[in-house]
Scaffold this active site. Structure first.
Site, PDB file in Angstrom:
ATOM      1  N   GLY A  11      48.395  68.641 -12.009  1.00 23.46           N
ATOM      2  CA  GLY A  11      47.891  70.065 -11.332  1.00 23.46           C
ATOM      3  C   GLY A  11      48.140  70.310 -10.068  1.00 23.46           C
ATOM      4  N   ALA A  12      49.654  71.558 -11.366  1.00 23.50           N
ATOM      5  CA  ALA A  12      50.284  72.073 -10.613  1.00 23.50           C
ATOM      6  C   ALA A  12      49.954  73.510 -10.540  1.00 23.50           C
ATOM      7  CB  ALA A  12      51.974  72.166 -11.414  1.00 23.50           C
ATOM      8  N   GLY A  14      47.300  73.951  -8.477  1.00 26.08           N
ATOM      9  CA  GLY A  14      46.320  74.741  -7.657  1.00 26.08           C
ATOM     10  C   GLY A  14      46.955  75.232  -6.028  1.00 26.08           C
ATOM     11  N   ILE A  16      47.251  74.208  -2.800  1.00 25.94           N
ATOM     12  CA  ILE A  16      48.591  73.121  -2.407  1.00 25.94           C
ATOM     13  C   ILE A  16      49.280  72.721  -3.091  1.00 25.94           C
ATOM     14  CG2 ILE A  16      48.935  70.911  -0.910  1.00 25.94           C
ATOM     15  CD1 ILE A  16      46.227  70.261  -0.595  1.00 25.94           C
ATOM     16  N   ALA A  81      46.455  66.243  -8.211  1.00 32.62           N
ATOM     17  CA  ALA A  81      45.742  66.867  -9.108  1.00 32.62           C
ATOM     18  C   ALA A  81      44.297  66.433  -8.753  1.00 32.62           C
ATOM     19  CB  ALA A  81      45.574  66.599 -10.699  1.00 32.62           C
ATOM     20  N   TYR A 168      32.529  63.944  -3.952  1.00 31.97           N
ATOM     21  CA  TYR A 168      33.981  64.769  -3.145  1.00 31.97           C
ATOM     22  C   TYR A 168      34.576  63.223  -2.366  1.00 31.97           C
ATOM     23  CZ  TYR A 168      38.119  66.587  -1.241  1.00 31.97           C
ATOM     24  OH  TYR A 168      39.215  66.934  -0.985  1.00 31.97           O
ATOM     25  N   LYS A 172      37.130  60.169  -3.446  1.00 26.85           N
ATOM     26  CA  LYS A 172      38.360  60.090  -2.942  1.00 26.85           C
ATOM     27  C   LYS A 172      38.465  59.398  -2.390  1.00 26.85           C
ATOM     28  CE  LYS A 172      41.089  63.154  -2.405  1.00 26.85           C
ATOM     29  NZ  LYS A 172      42.451  63.668  -3.857  1.00 26.85           N
ATOM     30  N   VAL A 198      42.327  72.548   4.814  1.00 26.78           N
ATOM     31  CA  VAL A 198      44.171  73.280   4.601  1.00 26.78           C
ATOM     32  C   VAL A 198      43.636  74.158   4.382  1.00 26.78           C
ATOM     33  CG1 VAL A 198      46.271  73.252   3.147  1.00 26.78           C
ATOM     34  CG2 VAL A 198      45.047  71.362   3.349  1.00 26.78           C
TER      35      VAL A 198
END
Length: 277
Positions: A11-12, A14, A16, A81, A168, A172, A198
């Site tokens: 998931g590069a 994104g 964060i 990701a 979500y 998670k 965040v």
């Protein structure tokens, strides 16, 4: 972490993880970044060191075995990701299913390629929704969200933001539980990061769900300030924590990443001070 190590980051593109990629490149690492859309990941190619040591690879996290060849030869894997609820039309049940299947697909490839360590980005929501919570509660890494409790406590309106958030939270939680069971069975070294809300500067060009609230404040879209206190942490600190979790051999288990509790009104006052224009 030695210069020249090869790290794969899922998931590069994104919010964060873009900062994680930046830090890894600054440390001299070779980085493989898996992405769903190369168009939304172009900002990574402008980072220092990217031209020599960054490779972007298209990967569908729901396809079993897709990471086998990608992880081959990698010293470490950062699994970041994840679906983050926002404005979308994905069925909530699919959100939960995606979180679990995607995580297990990543870990199954890790079991075959045996990286030194897996750093997994989870969330504080996997701890927050539990009958154990009272006004006097002090949360620590032993707290776990109860999915049934979360389903009762959170919204039920079909396709509402609350329903997406519930999916979500449950997704998670179930994904992290499945991850711990998997690494225990397959003797993988995993450290989990559990950040709260965040915030901070974005490297990518599109606004992520987390930054929609301050973004809407700046644009004048938010008229009513929620009467609510939220835990916050800076995105640069979260990225540094991920890298430290990989570097420090003593790191283990779960880590809550939190800097302060702040009422939304106080956040607005702070933003107005920092950005009067």
């Amino acid at each position: 972490m030695g210069s020249g190590e090869t790290i794969c980051v899922t998931g590069a593109g994104g919010f964060i993880v873009s900062w994680i990629v930046k830090l890894l490149l600054e440390k001299g690492c070779y980085v493989k970044g898996t992405v769903r859309s190369s168009e939304r990941s172009q900002h990574l190619l402008t980072l220092n060191g990217a031209s020599d040591r960054l490779q972007l690879v298209a990967a569908d996290i729901l396809t079993p075995g897709t990471f086998d060849s990608i992880f081959e030869g990698c010293d470490g894997v950062f699994h970041t990701a994840a679906f983050v609820p926002g404005n979308n039309t994905i069925p909530p049940a699919q959100i939960e299913d995606t979180a679990i299947k995607g995580t297990l697909n990543v870990l199954e490839s890790c079991a075959k390629t045996r990286p030194k360590r897996v750093v997994f980005t989870s969330s504080f929501v996997t701890m927050k929704f539990t009958p154990k919570e009272t006004p006097e509660s002090v949360f620590d890494e032993t707290f776990w969200t109860d999915p049934q409790f979360a389903r009762k406590e959170l919204g039920d309106t079909a396709l509402s933001p609350d329903t997406y958030f519930k999916a979500y939270v449950v997704g998670k939680t179930l994904a992290e539980e499945a991850a711990w069971e998997f690494v225990k069975t397959h003797s993988l070294d995993m450290v989990v990061m559990n950040p709260v809300m965040v915030a901070g500067p974005m490297l990518q060009t599109s606004v992520n769900a987390t930054n929609e609230f301050p973004g809407d404040l700046f644009l004048g879209k938010t008229i009513v300030i929620p009467n609510h206190v939220t835990l916050w942490v800076g995105v640069k600190d979260v990225a540094k924590a991920h890298v430290l979790a990989y570097e420090n051999p003593k790191a283990e288990g779960r880590y809550i990443l939190a800097e302060r509790a702040m009422h939304y009104f106080d956040l607005v006052v702070l933003l107005k001070k920092l950005f009067p224009q």
